[in-house]
Design a protein around this motif. Structure first.
Motif, PDB file in Angstrom:
ATOM      1  N   ALA A   6       1.028  -1.171   0.188  1.00  0.00           N
ATOM      2  CA  ALA A   6       0.063   0.221   0.059  1.00  0.00           C
ATOM      3  C   ALA A   6       0.899   1.202   0.030  1.00  0.00           C
ATOM      4  O   ALA A   6       0.776   2.331   0.967  1.00  0.00           O
ATOM      5  N   SER A   7       1.717   1.295  -0.913  1.00  0.00           N
ATOM      6  CA  SER A   7       2.705   2.454  -1.080  1.00  0.00           C
ATOM      7  C   SER A   7       1.563   3.494  -1.776  1.00  0.00           C
ATOM      8  O   SER A   7       0.645   3.656  -2.051  1.00  0.00           O
ATOM      9  N   ARG A   8       2.580   4.754  -2.013  1.00  0.00           N
ATOM     10  CA  ARG A   8       1.840   5.949  -2.686  1.00  0.00           C
ATOM     11  C   ARG A   8       1.144   5.136  -3.882  1.00  0.00           C
ATOM     12  O   ARG A   8      -0.030   5.627  -4.383  1.00  0.00           O
ATOM     13  N   ILE A   9       1.981   4.492  -4.812  1.00  0.00           N
ATOM     14  CA  ILE A   9       1.412   4.048  -6.137  1.00  0.00           C
ATOM     15  C   ILE A   9       0.383   2.856  -6.001  1.00  0.00           C
ATOM     16  O   ILE A   9      -0.562   3.020  -6.445  1.00  0.00           O
ATOM     17  N   GLY A  10       0.642   1.981  -4.895  1.00  0.00           N
ATOM     18  CA  GLY A  10      -0.434   1.126  -4.548  1.00  0.00           C
ATOM     19  C   GLY A  10      -1.869   1.386  -4.278  1.00  0.00           C
ATOM     20  O   GLY A  10      -2.732   1.043  -4.649  1.00  0.00           O
ATOM     21  N   ARG A  11      -1.893   2.440  -3.425  1.00  0.00           N
ATOM     22  CA  ARG A  11      -2.902   3.077  -3.009  1.00  0.00           C
ATOM     23  C   ARG A  11      -3.664   3.964  -4.175  1.00  0.00           C
ATOM     24  O   ARG A  11      -4.888   3.884  -4.267  1.00  0.00           O
ATOM     25  N   ARG A  12      -2.731   4.400  -5.123  1.00  0.00           N
ATOM     26  CA  ARG A  12      -3.225   5.285  -6.080  1.00  0.00           C
ATOM     27  C   ARG A  12      -3.899   4.189  -7.048  1.00  0.00           C
ATOM     28  O   ARG A  12      -5.124   4.384  -7.948  1.00  0.00           O
ATOM     29  N   PRO A  21       2.345  -5.718   5.347  1.00  0.00           N
ATOM     30  CA  PRO A  21       2.621  -5.941   6.745  1.00  0.00           C
ATOM     31  C   PRO A  21       2.516  -4.563   7.533  1.00  0.00           C
ATOM     32  O   PRO A  21       2.309  -5.044   8.722  1.00  0.00           O
ATOM     33  N   TYR A  22       2.506  -3.410   6.958  1.00  0.00           N
ATOM     34  CA  TYR A  22       2.179  -2.347   7.578  1.00  0.00           C
ATOM     35  C   TYR A  22       0.918  -1.862   7.734  1.00  0.00           C
ATOM     36  O   TYR A  22       0.622  -0.757   8.222  1.00  0.00           O
ATOM     37  N   VAL A  23      -0.281  -2.479   7.192  1.00  0.00           N
ATOM     38  CA  VAL A  23      -1.235  -1.738   7.054  1.00  0.00           C
ATOM     39  C   VAL A  23      -2.172  -2.950   7.880  1.00  0.00           C
ATOM     40  O   VAL A  23      -2.059  -4.079   8.078  1.00  0.00           O
ATOM     41  N   ASP A  24      -3.123  -2.306   8.759  1.00  0.00           N
ATOM     42  CA  ASP A  24      -4.095  -3.304   9.641  1.00  0.00           C
ATOM     43  C   ASP A  24      -5.406  -3.262   9.165  1.00  0.00           C
ATOM     44  O   ASP A  24      -5.548  -2.619   7.942  1.00  0.00           O
TER      45      ASP A  24
END
Length: 325
Positions: free
Chosen positions: A153-159, A176-179
């Protein structure tokens, strides 16, 4: 930044606006900060506008720039030049990574939709056979309900998640950093990586390059992907074990769309150039052509915020730098 990129990133109207904001010499593009001509100017420099080709900002360089208070980067990652000395001196750093994320996300969207139609294989079939079963319904293709897995869920992943919302696709996320709450806010289910790989027909990688993510997708992970699935990588080539990928492609289990490779560029004898189920592009998903002007516009807006005493919109947090591209 390099000389040739100045006019690309700052076309005439943008450069004129920049010169209204700050006292800048557009002809002084510093590829070498040890150059005496550049070193003399550093003594009075308050803002560095950087881009591709920026030299490392180490302690020696920063000692020569005692008034420096901000670095506005007209490109993506700052890892290649922003040393710990930058943060130790309290210099604020901003990046146009969010602006650069948009064309990468657009490329990914296009490839997901084309892969769902199996466009590349059918293009090759038409090219080789010069005929096609026109008018027939082709089984196994289409984008209605196709399962798409987002890795990171990086900037690109979120976009990418945002751009996929209008389509009838089943999108899931592994990070792993997103709940669970974070995934709910993004509007996608959160899965362990293994479950996402096993349950997705198209997997697209948007995780950062770190020691932990090297070969994140290896032989075991590729074996989890269903037969006929597609792997897309626009992140960094090192996230995928290319030897294992070539094995999977030769077995005709999966297909791959790669805008990044390891190494980069690929050797001339790499099988990825010729395998029919590998579609390789030369790292062009990021800002190209007229898109680089968007990076300059981001820097202009950040400069206005800085000079008005406001908060930078895209300020880099050094604490989270390890987890971003």
């Amino acid at each position: 930044m390099t000389d040739e990129n100045v006019t690309r990133i700052f076309p005439p109207d943008a450069l004129a606006r920049l010169r209204e904001l700050v006292d800048i010499d557009p002809s002084l593009a510093a590829g070498d900060l040890t150059d005496p001509r550049v070193r003399d100017r550093l003594a009075d420099t308050e803002i560095l506008i950087t881009g591709w080709g920026c030299p490392v900002l180490d302690a020696g360089t920063l000692d020569a720039a005692p008034k420096l208070r901000a670095v506005l980067h007209a490109a993506g990652s700052v890892k290649g030049f922003a040393t710990p000395a930058v943060w130790e001196r309290g210099i604020v750093v901003s990046s146009a990574a969010a602006a650069n994320a948009l064309p990468v996300a657009e490329y990914t969207l296009a490839m997901i939709l084309l892969a769902g139609k199996d466009v590349f294989a059918h293009r090759d079939r038409l090219r080789s056979e010069r005929t096609f079963p026109y008018g027939q319904i082709l089984p196994g293709i289409g984008n209605f309900g196709r399962r798409v897995g987002i890795v990171g869920a990086s900037r690109i992943g979120r976009r990418v998640i945002e751009l996929l919302r209008p389509f009838d696709l089943a999108v899931s996320l592994a990070d792993p950093y997103v709940d669970e709450a974070g995934a709910t806010a993004l509007g996608v289910p959160l899965l362990p990586l293994d479950a996402l790989l096993a349950g997705s027909e198209i997997v697209t990688i948007h995780a950062p390059q770190t020691p932990e993510t090297r070969h994140l997708i290896g032989r075991r992970e590729l074996a989890l992907m269903p037969t006929g699935s597609v792997l897309i990588n626009t992140a960094r080539g090192s996230l995928v074990d290319h030897d294992a990928l070539v094995e999977a492609l030769r077995a005709e289990r999966i297909s791959a769309i790669l805008d990044v490779t390891d190494p980069e560029p690929l050797p001339a004898d790499s099988p990825l150039h010729d395998l029919p189920n590998a579609f390789v592009t030369p790292h062009l998903a990021g800002s190209q052509g007229n898109e680089v002007a968007r990076l300059g516009l981001t820097v202009l807006n950040e400069a206005e915020r800085l000079l008005s005493g406001g908060e930078l919109e895209f300020r880099i947090d050094p604490e989270g730098l390890e987890r971003v591209a």
